[in-house]
Write a protein that holds these residues in place. Structure first.
Motif, PDB file in Angstrom:
ATOM      1  N   ARG A  23      -2.674  -8.637   2.750  1.00 52.98           N
ATOM      2  CA  ARG A  23      -3.173  -7.269   2.562  1.00 52.98           C
ATOM      3  C   ARG A  23      -2.098  -6.369   1.965  1.00 52.98           C
ATOM      4  N   VAL A  24      -0.870  -6.503   2.467  1.00 46.12           N
ATOM      5  CA  VAL A  24       0.247  -5.714   1.929  1.00 46.12           C
ATOM      6  C   VAL A  24       0.444  -6.032   0.447  1.00 46.12           C
ATOM      7  N   LEU A  25       0.421  -7.307   0.098  1.00 42.45           N
ATOM      8  CA  LEU A  25       0.602  -7.690  -1.300  1.00 42.45           C
ATOM      9  C   LEU A  25      -0.539  -7.187  -2.172  1.00 42.45           C
ATOM     10  N   GLU A  26      -1.749  -7.200  -1.633  1.00 47.80           N
ATOM     11  CA  GLU A  26      -2.881  -6.636  -2.380  1.00 47.80           C
ATOM     12  C   GLU A  26      -2.668  -5.153  -2.652  1.00 47.80           C
ATOM     13  N   LEU A  27      -2.246  -4.426  -1.634  1.00 47.77           N
ATOM     14  CA  LEU A  27      -2.000  -2.993  -1.807  1.00 47.77           C
ATOM     15  C   LEU A  27      -0.906  -2.748  -2.841  1.00 47.77           C
ATOM     16  N   LEU A  28       0.162  -3.537  -2.756  1.00 49.06           N
ATOM     17  CA  LEU A  28       1.275  -3.361  -3.686  1.00 49.06           C
ATOM     18  C   LEU A  28       0.921  -3.832  -5.088  1.00 49.06           C
ATOM     19  N   SER A  29      -0.117  -4.643  -5.211  1.00 50.19           N
ATOM     20  CA  SER A  29      -0.587  -5.054  -6.539  1.00 50.19           C
ATOM     21  C   SER A  29      -1.201  -3.877  -7.281  1.00 50.19           C
ATOM     22  N   GLU A  30      -1.717  -2.907  -6.519  1.00 49.50           N
ATOM     23  CA  GLU A  30      -2.319  -1.716  -7.118  1.00 49.50           C
ATOM     24  C   GLU A  30      -1.249  -0.713  -7.541  1.00 49.50           C
ATOM     25  N   ARG A  31      -0.259  -0.492  -6.653  1.00 50.01           N
ATOM     26  CA  ARG A  31       0.818   0.464  -6.912  1.00 50.01           C
ATOM     27  C   ARG A  31       1.826   0.382  -5.775  1.00 50.01           C
ATOM     28  N   ASP A  32       2.971   1.031  -5.949  1.00 48.76           N
ATOM     29  CA  ASP A  32       3.961   1.114  -4.878  1.00 48.76           C
ATOM     30  C   ASP A  32       3.363   1.909  -3.721  1.00 48.76           C
ATOM     31  N   HIS A  33       3.771   1.557  -2.522  1.00 48.34           N
ATOM     32  CA  HIS A  33       3.285   2.259  -1.330  1.00 48.34           C
ATOM     33  C   HIS A  33       4.439   2.552  -0.385  1.00 48.34           C
ATOM     34  N   ALA A  34       4.349   3.699   0.271  1.00 44.67           N
ATOM     35  CA  ALA A  34       5.240   4.000   1.383  1.00 44.67           C
ATOM     36  C   ALA A  34       4.712   3.265   2.608  1.00 44.67           C
ATOM     37  N   VAL A  35       5.595   2.974   3.538  1.00 43.46           N
ATOM     38  CA  VAL A  35       5.195   2.282   4.757  1.00 43.46           C
ATOM     39  C   VAL A  35       4.096   3.065   5.473  1.00 43.46           C
ATOM     40  N   SER A  36       4.224   4.380   5.523  1.00 41.48           N
ATOM     41  CA  SER A  36       3.230   5.201   6.218  1.00 41.48           C
ATOM     42  C   SER A  36       1.846   5.064   5.587  1.00 41.48           C
ATOM     43  N   GLU A  37       1.777   4.916   4.266  1.00 37.98           N
ATOM     44  CA  GLU A  37       0.484   4.710   3.591  1.00 37.98           C
ATOM     45  C   GLU A  37      -0.105   3.355   3.957  1.00 37.98           C
ATOM     46  N   MET A  38       0.760   2.352   4.003  1.00 34.69           N
ATOM     47  CA  MET A  38       0.268   1.002   4.319  1.00 34.69           C
ATOM     48  C   MET A  38      -0.234   0.903   5.749  1.00 34.69           C
ATOM     49  N   LEU A  39       0.378   1.638   6.652  1.00 31.74           N
ATOM     50  CA  LEU A  39      -0.077   1.610   8.052  1.00 31.74           C
ATOM     51  C   LEU A  39      -1.552   1.968   8.153  1.00 31.74           C
ATOM     52  N   ASN A  40      -1.960   3.007   7.438  1.00 36.79           N
ATOM     53  CA  ASN A  40      -3.363   3.425   7.462  1.00 36.79           C
ATOM     54  C   ASN A  40      -4.280   2.360   6.881  1.00 36.79           C
ATOM     55  N   GLU A  41      -3.832   1.688   5.826  1.00 38.31           N
ATOM     56  CA  GLU A  41      -4.657   0.705   5.124  1.00 38.31           C
ATOM     57  C   GLU A  41      -4.720  -0.641   5.844  1.00 38.31           C
ATOM     58  N   VAL A  42      -3.600  -1.043   6.445  1.00 35.93           N
ATOM     59  CA  VAL A  42      -3.512  -2.377   7.038  1.00 35.93           C
ATOM     60  C   VAL A  42      -4.073  -2.398   8.456  1.00 35.93           C
ATOM     61  N   GLY A  43      -3.902  -1.307   9.185  1.00 32.70           N
ATOM     62  CA  GLY A  43      -4.485  -1.218  10.517  1.00 32.70           C
ATOM     63  C   GLY A  43      -3.769  -2.006  11.598  1.00 32.70           C
ATOM     64  N   VAL A  44      -2.437  -2.083  11.512  1.00 30.58           N
ATOM     65  CA  VAL A  44      -1.652  -2.722  12.564  1.00 30.58           C
ATOM     66  C   VAL A  44      -0.600  -1.737  13.057  1.00 30.58           C
ATOM     67  N   GLU A  45       0.033  -2.072  14.162  1.00 26.08           N
ATOM     68  CA  GLU A  45       1.100  -1.228  14.697  1.00 26.08           C
ATOM     69  C   GLU A  45       2.293  -1.226  13.733  1.00 26.08           C
ATOM     70  N   ALA A  46       3.058  -0.161  13.770  1.00 25.00           N
ATOM     71  CA  ALA A  46       4.208  -0.013  12.875  1.00 25.00           C
ATOM     72  C   ALA A  46       5.192  -1.168  13.034  1.00 25.00           C
ATOM     73  N   ALA A  47       5.446  -1.593  14.260  1.00 23.10           N
ATOM     74  CA  ALA A  47       6.407  -2.681  14.487  1.00 23.10           C
ATOM     75  C   ALA A  47       5.921  -3.981  13.851  1.00 23.10           C
ATOM     76  N   HIS A  48       4.622  -4.240  13.941  1.00 24.84           N
ATOM     77  CA  HIS A  48       4.063  -5.461  13.355  1.00 24.84           C
ATOM     78  C   HIS A  48       4.139  -5.411  11.832  1.00 24.84           C
ATOM     79  N   LEU A  49       3.821  -4.274  11.247  1.00 21.46           N
ATOM     80  CA  LEU A  49       3.922  -4.125   9.798  1.00 21.46           C
ATOM     81  C   LEU A  49       5.364  -4.311   9.353  1.00 21.46           C
ATOM     82  N   SER A  50       6.296  -3.745  10.093  1.00 16.93           N
ATOM     83  CA  SER A  50       7.715  -3.870   9.772  1.00 16.93           C
ATOM     84  C   SER A  50       8.150  -5.334   9.780  1.00 16.93           C
ATOM     85  N   GLN A  51       7.684  -6.093  10.755  1.00 20.71           N
ATOM     86  CA  GLN A  51       8.012  -7.530  10.818  1.00 20.71           C
ATOM     87  C   GLN A  51       7.485  -8.263   9.586  1.00 20.71           C
ATOM     88  N   GLN A  52       6.256  -7.962   9.223  1.00 22.52           N
ATOM     89  CA  GLN A  52       5.650  -8.647   8.082  1.00 22.52           C
ATOM     90  C   GLN A  52       6.326  -8.249   6.768  1.00 22.52           C
TER      91      GLN A  52
END
Length: 123
Positions: A23-52
């Motif tokens: 999902r992160v790679l799909e989002l980044l395929s569209e354009r650059d994203h800030a972590v805060s933007e990806m949190l809303n789109e990916v729907g996981v906790e910040a710590a989990h997104l950070s690990q990925q």
């Protein structure tokens, strides 16, 4: 002795083998994203997104840059976006074939001859 290419490919595809990373790679395929933007789109906790994101960074698939207090991510290689497009095309074909098979099963059609196993062909 160097690692065989097939093993490197296997490790590469293992890296892609997590839904959040895809999902992160799909989002980044569209354009650059800030972590805060990806949190809303990916729907996981910040710590989990950070690990990925860390896994993707270590694999060299994404790069990070700091802008003020925000961290923005980008694809390290546009080939990743192309790989995701190819995967979508392949999956579309596979799923279309499965849909046809499911329709045949639901209609009772056992195959191209409509005869099914042990039954004579329809004339």
């Amino acid at each position: 002795m160097s690692t065989p290419l097939y093993r490197l490919k296997a490790e590469f595809f293992k890296t892609l083998g997590h839904p959040v990373r895809i999902r992160v790679l799909e989002l980044l395929s569209e354009r650059d994203h800030a972590v805060s933007e990806m949190l809303n789109e990916v729907g996981v906790e910040a710590a989990h997104l950070s690990q990925q994101l860390a896994v993707l960074r270590r694999a060299g698939l994404v790069t990070a840059r700091r802008e003020g207090s925000a961290v923005h991510y980008t694809l390290a290689d546009p080939g990743v976006a192309e790989l995701l497009r190819v995967a979508r095309t392949i999956l579309t074909g596979v799923l279309a074939g499965q849909a046809e098979l499911l329709a045949d099963l639901r209609s009772g059609n056992d195959g191209p001859d409509d005869g099914g196993p042990g039954r004579p062909e329809a004339s």
